[in-house]
Write an enzyme that holds these catalytic residues in place. Structure first.
Site, mmCIF file in Angstrom:
data_model
loop_
_atom_site.group_PDB
_atom_site.id
_atom_site.type_symbol
_atom_site.label_atom_id
_atom_site.label_comp_id
_atom_site.label_asym_id
_atom_site.label_seq_id
_atom_site.Cartn_x
_atom_site.Cartn_y
_atom_site.Cartn_z
ATOM 1 N N GLY A 1 59.414 -133.210 3.582
ATOM 2 C CA GLY A 1 58.360 -133.456 2.593
ATOM 3 C C GLY A 1 58.164 -134.955 2.372
ATOM 4 N N GLY A 2 57.871 -135.323 1.135
ATOM 5 C CA GLY A 2 57.602 -136.734 0.818
ATOM 6 C C GLY A 2 58.788 -137.636 1.111
ATOM 7 C CG PHE B 1 65.582 -151.763 35.298
ATOM 8 C CD1 PHE B 1 65.884 -151.689 36.649
ATOM 9 C CD2 PHE B 1 64.604 -150.920 34.789
ATOM 10 C CE1 PHE B 1 65.217 -150.785 37.463
ATOM 11 C CE2 PHE B 1 63.941 -150.022 35.597
ATOM 12 C CZ PHE B 1 64.257 -149.960 36.949
ATOM 13 C CD GLU C 1 64.225 -145.774 32.374
ATOM 14 O OE1 GLU C 1 65.343 -145.640 32.824
ATOM 15 O OE2 GLU C 1 63.992 -146.466 31.392
ATOM 16 N N GLY D 1 52.271 -151.345 34.073
ATOM 17 C CA GLY D 1 53.540 -150.671 33.831
ATOM 18 C C GLY D 1 53.648 -149.455 34.746
HETATM 19 C C1 LIG Z 1 60.214 -150.600 23.796
HETATM 20 C C2 LIG Z 1 59.938 -150.623 25.277
HETATM 21 C C3 LIG Z 1 60.948 -150.974 26.149
HETATM 22 C C4 LIG Z 1 60.679 -151.067 27.528
HETATM 23 N N1 LIG Z 1 61.666 -151.497 28.375
HETATM 24 C C5 LIG Z 1 61.359 -151.765 29.659
HETATM 25 C C6 LIG Z 1 62.329 -152.363 30.536
HETATM 26 O O1 LIG Z 1 63.484 -152.609 30.150
HETATM 27 N N2 LIG Z 1 61.947 -152.679 31.804
HETATM 28 C C7 LIG Z 1 60.693 -152.425 32.256
HETATM 29 O O2 LIG Z 1 60.408 -152.750 33.417
HETATM 30 N N3 LIG Z 1 59.753 -151.831 31.472
HETATM 31 C C8 LIG Z 1 60.062 -151.497 30.193
HETATM 32 N N4 LIG Z 1 59.118 -150.924 29.368
HETATM 33 C C9 LIG Z 1 57.763 -150.729 29.867
HETATM 34 C C10 LIG Z 1 57.423 -149.276 30.114
HETATM 35 O O3 LIG Z 1 58.114 -148.805 31.251
HETATM 36 C C11 LIG Z 1 55.891 -149.190 30.270
HETATM 37 O O4 LIG Z 1 55.308 -149.462 29.006
HETATM 38 C C12 LIG Z 1 55.443 -147.843 30.790
HETATM 39 O O5 LIG Z 1 55.830 -147.662 32.121
HETATM 40 C C13 LIG Z 1 53.920 -147.672 30.688
HETATM 41 O O6 LIG Z 1 53.269 -148.762 31.237
HETATM 42 P P1 LIG Z 1 52.100 -149.498 30.416
HETATM 43 O O7 LIG Z 1 52.622 -149.768 29.052
HETATM 44 O O8 LIG Z 1 51.661 -150.657 31.218
HETATM 45 O O9 LIG Z 1 50.944 -148.454 30.295
HETATM 46 P P2 LIG Z 1 49.767 -148.180 31.409
HETATM 47 O O10 LIG Z 1 50.366 -148.064 32.756
HETATM 48 O O11 LIG Z 1 48.718 -149.208 31.204
HETATM 49 O O12 LIG Z 1 49.250 -146.780 30.902
HETATM 50 C C14 LIG Z 1 48.375 -146.612 29.776
HETATM 51 C C15 LIG Z 1 48.080 -145.138 29.617
HETATM 52 O O13 LIG Z 1 47.419 -144.634 30.769
HETATM 53 C C16 LIG Z 1 48.152 -143.546 31.325
HETATM 54 N N5 LIG Z 1 48.027 -143.588 32.771
HETATM 55 C C17 LIG Z 1 48.314 -144.646 33.598
HETATM 56 N N6 LIG Z 1 48.053 -144.315 34.863
HETATM 57 C C18 LIG Z 1 47.610 -143.035 34.861
HETATM 58 C C19 LIG Z 1 47.177 -142.121 35.866
HETATM 59 N N7 LIG Z 1 47.192 -142.449 37.151
HETATM 60 N N8 LIG Z 1 46.783 -140.886 35.476
HETATM 61 C C20 LIG Z 1 46.799 -140.530 34.180
HETATM 62 N N9 LIG Z 1 47.185 -141.342 33.181
HETATM 63 C C21 LIG Z 1 47.592 -142.572 33.522
HETATM 64 C C22 LIG Z 1 49.573 -143.741 30.838
HETATM 65 O O14 LIG Z 1 50.287 -142.530 30.850
HETATM 66 C C23 LIG Z 1 49.322 -144.268 29.436
HETATM 67 O O15 LIG Z 1 49.033 -143.189 28.593
HETATM 68 C C24 LIG Z 1 59.383 -150.762 28.006
HETATM 69 C C25 LIG Z 1 58.393 -150.344 27.115
HETATM 70 C C26 LIG Z 1 58.644 -150.273 25.757
HETATM 71 C C27 LIG Z 1 57.550 -149.864 24.822
#
Ligand SMILES: Cc1cc2nc3c(=O)[nH]c(=O)nc-3n(C[C@H](O)[C@H](O)[C@H](O)COP(=O)(O)OP(=O)(O)OC[C@H]3O[C@@H](n4cnc5c(N)ncnc54)[C@H](O)[C@@H]3O)c2cc1C
Length: 400
Positions: A356-357, A124, A380, A132
């Site tokens: 602990g450790g 997905f 998600e 993201g």
């Molecule tokens: C191991 C792993 C597996 C994943 N698997 C999938 C997958 O199968 N398919 C898929 O599509 N995606 C996947 N993801 C991606 C995941 O959904 C995104 O990393 C996530 O949605 C956050 O997006 P970003 O990393 O671009 O962070 P950003 O959107 O850049 O956000 C950075 C920070 O800013 C904060 N932020 C952003 N906008 C706002 C706002 N308007 N107000 C306040 N705070 C905000 C966020 O909460 C975060 O703390 C995966 C991620 C990981 C780490």
């Protein structure tokens, strides 16, 4: 709406079966696969035999035809074993949900029977290197060619099961100039060759770079996907070209609602396991002449953990039951995801402290949980995004 966690006889039997599977097959082997960052192939094969890839797929397509609530209970048990195992079926579950809800009859017939057995698996893909949370900011595109097929170009990021999946439910822009932006977004069911980095033949133009190295959530791969002139027939648009073009954002957001219940269940599972490990260790380890469990400060930690686990489970089951009952559950799914993923992190850290450790040693299971739990705060939709969803929905429901 009843919110008790009571299970039906069928749910009890399935959960017992999955718990036994987790105790006998997942937990004893997770350390090896985690340390080696190796795909747990034999465990996945057994999951196929148990029918776990088809839990929510209707019986007419060869699945078990069970509801989201039962699925959430199963995910809790699998995640109690190792969240990477639930990661193997998570995106597959979302893909099958999308097909069941929005797919054409031809698309359902083509994929669901083989998805139910796990013969083919789904990924997905929304996220991209530059976005993201802000899904409408994606840059990948699909352009209609003269022969009616579409050409997909762009880069996707963080695709769980990105290498081994046969199908990718991928969101792209078919009308980058559309206003509002979400109306120009479409979901394609992109086929690929599983396990292959450089796709050729019908799937040429899709490359899967080497998997991303992560702090935890090992064993299941997370990859980029590079689409460069990848051809996709129009019938691969989810729901068909006539009904599905421009509907991708709405379809994916719908799927994220069940996805959030799924992540919440994973939070409950990891929190439950952290509590179990803490209960055991605190009765084994002695300091100042008695088991640490007899120190009130440790009992308070156990009490807080157990309370968080139960509250997270109640919120998760409530959201799942509401969805199953056909009720609006966007707010509740957001609350469950937010609370249960934070509960997972909290309980894992408290259990780590109690160890602990030794908690810092790779000999102890809690070390793996400590690296795995933070993923649930991000995937998600981050906790910040959940709060935004909850706040917006609250105001919608209580408009004055
Ligand atoms: C191991 C792993 C597996 C994943 N698997 C999938 C997958 O199968 N398919 C898929 O599509 N995606 C996947 N993801 C991606 C995941 O959904 C995104 O990393 C996530 O949605 C956050 O997006 P970003 O990393 O671009 O962070 P950003 O959107 O850049 O956000 C950075 C920070 O800013 C904060 N932020 C952003 N906008 C706002 C706002 N308007 N107000 C306040 N705070 C905000 C966020 O909460 C975060 O703390 C995966 C991620 C990981 C780490």
């Amino acid at each position: 709406m009843a919110v008790a966690i009571e299970k039906t006889d069928e749910q009890k039997a399935i959960c017992e079966m999955v718990r036994q599977f987790a105790d006998e097959q997942i937990i004893p082997n997770a350390e090896h696969y985690d340390h080696e960052d190796e795909f747990p192939g034999p465990i996945v094969e057994q999951m196929k035999e148990l029918g776990l890839f088809g839990v929510t797929i209707p019986e007419e397509y060869g699945g078990m035809g069970l509801d989201l609530t039962t699925y959430a209970m199963i995910v809790e048990e699998l995640s109690r074993g190792w969240i990477s195992i639930s990661g193997v079926i998570n995106t597959h579950f979302i893909g099958s949900y999308l097909l069941m809800k929005f797919g054409t009859d031809e698309q359902k017939d083509k994929y669901l029977p083989r998805m139910a057995t796990g013969e083919i698996r789904a990924a997905f893909s929304l996220s991209e290197p530059e976005c993201g949370s802000d899904v409408q900011g994606i840059k990948s595109t699909a352009k209609r060619l003269d022969d009616g097929a579409y050409e997909i170009n762009g880069q996707k990021m963080w695709v769980t099961n990105g290498l081994r999946a046969d199908l990718v439910f991928v969101l792209v822009k078919t009308d980058p100039a559309a206003e509002p932006k979400y109306k120009g977004m479409t979901c394609f069911v992109a086929e690929k060759e599983p396990g292959v980095g450089e796709n050729t033949g019908d799937y040429a133009g899709l490359t899967v770079p080497p998997q991303i190295k992560k702090m935890g959530y090992k064993g299941v791969e997370s990859t980029e996907l590079v689409f460069d002139g990848y051809r996709c027939p129009a019938e691969q648009i989810l729901g068909g070209e006539a009904a599905g073009l421009g509907q991708g954002f709405v379809q994916m957001m719908d799927a994220l609602e069940v996805g959030r219940v799924n992540v919440a269940a994973r939070g409950v599972g990891i929190a439950q396991r952290a509590l179990e490990l803490a209960l055991r260790y605190s009765q084994e380890r002695k300091t100042f002449g008695r088991e640490i469990a007899k120190h009130q400060a440790i009992q308070f930690k156990l009490a807080d953990m157990a309370t968080q686990v139960d509250a997270a489970r109640l919120l998760t089951i409530r959201a799942a039951r509401m969805k199953d009952a056909g009720e609006r559950s966007d707010l509740e799914a957001g609350m469950a995801k937010l609370f249960a993923s934070e509960a997972g992190r909290f309980c894992v850290e408290e259990s780590f402290r109690i160890h602990g450790g030794y908690g810092y040693s790779k000999e102890y299971e809690i070390e793996r949980l400590y690296r795995d739990a933070p993923l649930l705060l991000i995937g998600e939709g981050t906790s910040e995004i959940q709060r935004m969803v909850i706040g917006k929905k609250l105001l919608e429901r209580h408009k004055i």
